[in-house]
Design a protein around this motif. Structure first.
Motif, PDB file in Angstrom:
ATOM      1  N   SER A  12      38.012   5.527 -29.466  1.00  0.00           N
ATOM      2  CA  SER A  12      37.919   5.982 -28.081  1.00  0.00           C
ATOM      3  C   SER A  12      36.629   6.749 -27.796  1.00  0.00           C
ATOM      4  O   SER A  12      36.511   7.405 -26.762  1.00  0.00           O
ATOM      5  N   TYR A  13      35.646   6.654 -28.696  1.00  0.00           N
ATOM      6  CA  TYR A  13      34.414   7.425 -28.524  1.00  0.00           C
ATOM      7  C   TYR A  13      33.697   7.076 -27.220  1.00  0.00           C
ATOM      8  O   TYR A  13      33.215   7.959 -26.510  1.00  0.00           O
ATOM      9  N   LYS A  14      33.643   5.815 -26.887  1.00  0.00           N
ATOM     10  CA  LYS A  14      32.929   5.402 -25.680  1.00  0.00           C
ATOM     11  C   LYS A  14      33.548   6.038 -24.436  1.00  0.00           C
ATOM     12  O   LYS A  14      32.846   6.541 -23.561  1.00  0.00           O
ATOM     13  N   GLU A  15      34.879   6.052 -24.368  1.00  0.00           N
ATOM     14  CA  GLU A  15      35.576   6.661 -23.235  1.00  0.00           C
ATOM     15  C   GLU A  15      35.391   8.179 -23.222  1.00  0.00           C
ATOM     16  O   GLU A  15      35.203   8.783 -22.173  1.00  0.00           O
ATOM     17  N   ARG A  16      35.459   8.795 -24.389  1.00  0.00           N
ATOM     18  CA  ARG A  16      35.268  10.248 -24.485  1.00  0.00           C
ATOM     19  C   ARG A  16      33.853  10.630 -24.058  1.00  0.00           C
ATOM     20  O   ARG A  16      33.659  11.583 -23.323  1.00  0.00           O
ATOM     21  N   ASN A  17      32.892   9.873 -24.544  1.00  0.00           N
ATOM     22  CA  ASN A  17      31.500  10.128 -24.194  1.00  0.00           C
ATOM     23  C   ASN A  17      31.315  10.027 -22.677  1.00  0.00           C
ATOM     24  O   ASN A  17      30.674  10.875 -22.062  1.00  0.00           O
ATOM     25  N   HIS A  18      31.891   9.006 -22.097  1.00  0.00           N
ATOM     26  CA  HIS A  18      31.798   8.799 -20.656  1.00  0.00           C
ATOM     27  C   HIS A  18      32.445   9.971 -19.904  1.00  0.00           C
ATOM     28  O   HIS A  18      31.861  10.529 -18.972  1.00  0.00           O
ATOM     29  N   ALA A  19      33.636  10.365 -20.301  1.00  0.00           N
ATOM     30  CA  ALA A  19      34.354  11.452 -19.626  1.00  0.00           C
ATOM     31  C   ALA A  19      33.610  12.784 -19.752  1.00  0.00           C
ATOM     32  O   ALA A  19      33.472  13.525 -18.776  1.00  0.00           O
ATOM     33  N   VAL A  20      33.126  13.083 -20.946  1.00  0.00           N
ATOM     34  CA  VAL A  20      32.458  14.367 -21.164  1.00  0.00           C
ATOM     35  C   VAL A  20      31.120  14.415 -20.429  1.00  0.00           C
ATOM     36  O   VAL A  20      30.828  15.382 -19.729  1.00  0.00           O
ATOM     37  N   THR A  21      30.299  13.370 -20.552  1.00  0.00           N
ATOM     38  CA  THR A  21      28.959  13.413 -19.963  1.00  0.00           C
ATOM     39  C   THR A  21      28.942  13.207 -18.454  1.00  0.00           C
ATOM     40  O   THR A  21      28.127  13.819 -17.766  1.00  0.00           O
ATOM     41  N   LEU A  22      29.822  12.385 -17.940  1.00  0.00           N
ATOM     42  CA  LEU A  22      29.765  12.088 -16.503  1.00  0.00           C
ATOM     43  C   LEU A  22      30.745  12.889 -15.655  1.00  0.00           C
ATOM     44  O   LEU A  22      30.550  12.997 -14.437  1.00  0.00           O
ATOM     45  N   GLN A  23      31.782  13.442 -16.270  1.00  0.00           N
ATOM     46  CA  GLN A  23      32.769  14.170 -15.473  1.00  0.00           C
ATOM     47  C   GLN A  23      32.850  15.653 -15.828  1.00  0.00           C
ATOM     48  O   GLN A  23      32.751  16.510 -14.952  1.00  0.00           O
ATOM     49  N   LEU A  24      33.032  15.957 -17.108  1.00  0.00           N
ATOM     50  CA  LEU A  24      33.277  17.340 -17.504  1.00  0.00           C
ATOM     51  C   LEU A  24      32.013  18.203 -17.501  1.00  0.00           C
ATOM     52  O   LEU A  24      32.028  19.324 -16.987  1.00  0.00           O
ATOM     53  N   ILE A  25      30.921  17.702 -18.070  1.00  0.00           N
ATOM     54  CA  ILE A  25      29.695  18.503 -18.127  1.00  0.00           C
ATOM     55  C   ILE A  25      29.149  18.802 -16.727  1.00  0.00           C
ATOM     56  O   ILE A  25      28.773  19.944 -16.459  1.00  0.00           O
ATOM     57  N   PRO A  26      29.118  17.839 -15.800  1.00  0.00           N
ATOM     58  CA  PRO A  26      28.648  18.199 -14.454  1.00  0.00           C
ATOM     59  C   PRO A  26      29.519  19.268 -13.774  1.00  0.00           C
ATOM     60  O   PRO A  26      29.012  20.085 -13.008  1.00  0.00           O
ATOM     61  N   PHE A  27      30.804  19.288 -14.065  1.00  0.00           N
ATOM     62  CA  PHE A  27      31.703  20.252 -13.423  1.00  0.00           C
ATOM     63  C   PHE A  27      31.701  21.609 -14.131  1.00  0.00           C
ATOM     64  O   PHE A  27      31.597  22.649 -13.504  1.00  0.00           O
ATOM     65  N   PHE A  28      31.826  21.604 -15.463  1.00  0.00           N
ATOM     66  CA  PHE A  28      31.938  22.844 -16.243  1.00  0.00           C
ATOM     67  C   PHE A  28      30.651  23.252 -16.949  1.00  0.00           C
ATOM     68  O   PHE A  28      30.602  24.317 -17.558  1.00  0.00           O
ATOM     69  N   GLY A  29      29.627  22.436 -16.932  1.00  0.00           N
ATOM     70  CA  GLY A  29      28.426  22.617 -17.746  1.00  0.00           C
ATOM     71  C   GLY A  29      27.811  23.995 -17.751  1.00  0.00           C
ATOM     72  O   GLY A  29      27.393  24.493 -18.771  1.00  0.00           O
ATOM     73  N   SER A  30      27.737  24.660 -16.597  1.00  0.00           N
ATOM     74  CA  SER A  30      27.070  25.953 -16.514  1.00  0.00           C
ATOM     75  C   SER A  30      27.991  27.134 -16.811  1.00  0.00           C
ATOM     76  O   SER A  30      27.561  28.277 -16.773  1.00  0.00           O
ATOM     77  N   LYS A  31      29.255  26.860 -17.108  1.00  0.00           N
ATOM     78  CA  LYS A  31      30.211  27.941 -17.403  1.00  0.00           C
ATOM     79  C   LYS A  31      30.342  28.153 -18.903  1.00  0.00           C
ATOM     80  O   LYS A  31      30.253  27.218 -19.688  1.00  0.00           O
ATOM     81  N   ALA A  32      30.590  29.399 -19.267  1.00  0.00           N
ATOM     82  CA  ALA A  32      30.888  29.712 -20.667  1.00  0.00           C
ATOM     83  C   ALA A  32      32.319  29.241 -20.959  1.00  0.00           C
ATOM     84  O   ALA A  32      33.176  29.257 -20.071  1.00  0.00           O
ATOM     85  N   ILE A  33      32.574  28.836 -22.167  1.00  0.00           N
ATOM     86  CA  ILE A  33      33.901  28.342 -22.558  1.00  0.00           C
ATOM     87  C   ILE A  33      34.976  29.377 -22.234  1.00  0.00           C
ATOM     88  O   ILE A  33      36.050  29.031 -21.754  1.00  0.00           O
TER      89      ILE A  33
END
Length: 121
Positions: free
Chosen positions: A90-111
């Motif tokens: 599922s790496y391709k799907e995970r990569n897609h979700a993290v780079t195109l959805q999660l990082i743009p939304f949460f990218g500038s926030k601390a964990i």
């Protein structure tokens, strides 16, 4: 505790207490062992470095490794670079979700700043 010699350099070891922000010198038998590499083969220089580190620990000037917040973007990139993750089907799907959805939304926030409401949104 103190100064030890390894084949490449001297090392300084102290027992410290880490409160998440700074390291402080611990009493005998307490705390965790922390080691610093002196990067010198000279015993006199290593002793001076040991004294300097001990003084900084007593004054509370040594910043903890945990003090720096981890940003979501940094975590996402580190996660995707892991070999175990790259081997998943599922790496391709995970990569897609993290780079195109999660990082743009949460990218500038601390964990640590991400809340359940953020995830819900």
């Amino acid at each position: 505790m103190g100064l030890t010699r390894r084949k490449d350099s001297f090392y300084v070891e102290f027992r410290v207490i880490d409160n998440g922000k700074i390291l402080t010198l611990a009493q005998k038998g307490c705390g965790q062992l922390k080691r610093w590499k002196v990067r010198s083969g000279n015993r006199t220089v290593a002793k001076q470095h040991e004294a300097m580190i001990q003084t900084e620990l007593m004054k509370g000037l040594v910043i903890s490794d945990q003090a720096r917040p981890v940003m979501f973007k940094e975590w996402g990139e580190t996660y995707l670079a892991l070999e175990e993750v790259k081997r998943l089907r599922s790496y391709k799907e995970r990569n897609h979700a993290v780079t195109l959805q999660l990082i743009p939304f949460f990218g500038s926030k601390a964990i640590t700043e991400i809340t359940a409401e953020d995830v819900e949104a």
